[in-house]
Scaffold this motif. Structure first.
Motif, PDB file in Angstrom:
ATOM      1  N   TYR A   7       9.267  -5.898  -1.765  1.00  0.00           N
ATOM      2  CA  TYR A   7       9.589  -4.641  -2.443  1.00  0.00           C
ATOM      3  C   TYR A   7      11.099  -4.427  -2.480  1.00  0.00           C
ATOM      4  O   TYR A   7      11.667  -4.133  -3.535  1.00  0.00           O
ATOM      5  CB  TYR A   7       8.907  -3.463  -1.730  1.00  0.00           C
TER       6      TYR A   7
ATOM      7  N   ASP B 207      11.245   4.172   0.254  1.00  0.00           N
ATOM      8  CA  ASP B 207      10.382   4.237  -0.928  1.00  0.00           C
ATOM      9  C   ASP B 207       9.113   3.416  -0.688  1.00  0.00           C
ATOM     10  O   ASP B 207       8.011   3.829  -1.066  1.00  0.00           O
ATOM     11  CB  ASP B 207      11.121   3.728  -2.164  1.00  0.00           C
ATOM     12  N   TRP B 208       9.292   2.244  -0.085  1.00  0.00           N
ATOM     13  CA  TRP B 208       8.142   1.401   0.228  1.00  0.00           C
ATOM     14  C   TRP B 208       7.238   2.095   1.245  1.00  0.00           C
ATOM     15  O   TRP B 208       6.012   2.056   1.115  1.00  0.00           O
ATOM     16  CB  TRP B 208       8.590   0.034   0.751  1.00  0.00           C
TER      17      TRP B 208
ATOM     18  N   GLU C 294      -1.348   4.980   0.471  1.00  0.00           N
ATOM     19  CA  GLU C 294      -2.549   4.159   0.300  1.00  0.00           C
ATOM     20  C   GLU C 294      -3.743   4.894   0.915  1.00  0.00           C
ATOM     21  O   GLU C 294      -3.621   5.522   1.969  1.00  0.00           O
ATOM     22  CB  GLU C 294      -2.359   2.795   0.971  1.00  0.00           C
TER      23      GLU C 294
ATOM     24  N   TYR D 171       6.818   5.238   1.588  1.00  0.00           N
ATOM     25  CA  TYR D 171       6.079   6.278   0.867  1.00  0.00           C
ATOM     26  C   TYR D 171       4.839   5.672   0.192  1.00  0.00           C
ATOM     27  O   TYR D 171       3.730   6.222   0.292  1.00  0.00           O
ATOM     28  CB  TYR D 171       6.968   6.959  -0.173  1.00  0.00           C
ATOM     29  N   ALA D 172       5.031   4.547  -0.497  1.00  0.00           N
ATOM     30  CA  ALA D 172       3.899   3.902  -1.175  1.00  0.00           C
ATOM     31  C   ALA D 172       2.832   3.472  -0.161  1.00  0.00           C
ATOM     32  O   ALA D 172       1.629   3.636  -0.409  1.00  0.00           O
ATOM     33  CB  ALA D 172       4.392   2.708  -1.984  1.00  0.00           C
ATOM     34  N   TRP D 173       3.254   2.951   0.962  1.00  0.00           N
ATOM     35  CA  TRP D 173       2.313   2.526   2.000  1.00  0.00           C
ATOM     36  C   TRP D 173       1.566   3.729   2.554  1.00  0.00           C
ATOM     37  O   TRP D 173       0.345   3.705   2.693  1.00  0.00           O
ATOM     38  CB  TRP D 173       3.078   1.789   3.097  1.00  0.00           C
TER      39      TRP D 173
END
Length: 184
Positions: free
Chosen positions: A71, A88-89, A96, A91-93
């Protein structure tokens, strides 16, 4: 069943069950039943629950760090943006649907005091994450002393996101990281 296939099936199953329910709540018999692997084969591949837990953590460590690096490597812009991409990564994790917190923090909380190998594996994972952030900080030209606070922002976000059930702590940590980088 081939040994490698049995190992993969056992790791997939154990990792899912440990992450969903907790390591201490899941017995080897539950792993055997859910994986469809015989108890004899289970103990051939992993002679103890501790060995299975360690194998799960080591595999998760590799995957987690590879996903994060992929990422961040895909982030265009200034080197400081690569540091912020970590958040940011996260946040995406955290967003989930199966996010249950950091498996390493969870494992340490459950077994760190009673299983030195688990504690060492968790410490190695956290040290590798810190070293990765240190490399990003160095590439951004930020002072080395910013690494510790940046790591704490990420780790705090992991714990807070797990407790709150929200990905928002990653945004708050990113804001703090941006301010810290701008102040250097």
């Amino acid at each position: 069943m081939e040994l490698a296939a049995a190992e993969t099936r056992l790791l997939d199953t154990a990792e899912r069950l440990f992450y969903e329910r907790g390591i201490q709540a899941v017995g080897m018999d539950q792993v055997r039943t859910a994986s469809g692997v015989s108890l004899k084969r289970l103990y051939q591949v992993f002679p103890s629950k501790s060995a299975l837990v360690l194998a799960c953590l080591e595999r998760r460590d590799r995957r987690w760090r590879e996903r994060l690096a992929a990422y961040v490597d895909g982030t265009a812009g200034a080197a400081g943006e690569r540091v912020l991409a970590v958040y940011d990564w996260l946040y995406a994790w955290f967003a989930e649907p199966d996010f249950r917190g950091c498996a390493f923090i969870n494992s340490f909380g459950e077994l760190g005091a009673v299983d030195p190998a688990v504690a060492d594996t968790v410490r190695a994972h956290k040290a590798a994450f810190g070293a990765y952030l240190a490399d990003l900080v160095a590439a951004a030209g930020a002072p080395e002393e910013t690494v510790g606070p940046l790591v704490l922002l990420a780790e705090g976000a992991m714990t807070t996101a797990a407790i709150s059930g929200s990905p928002e702590p990653a945004r708050q940590a990113r804001l703090g990281a941006a301010r810290l980088l701008a102040a250097t």
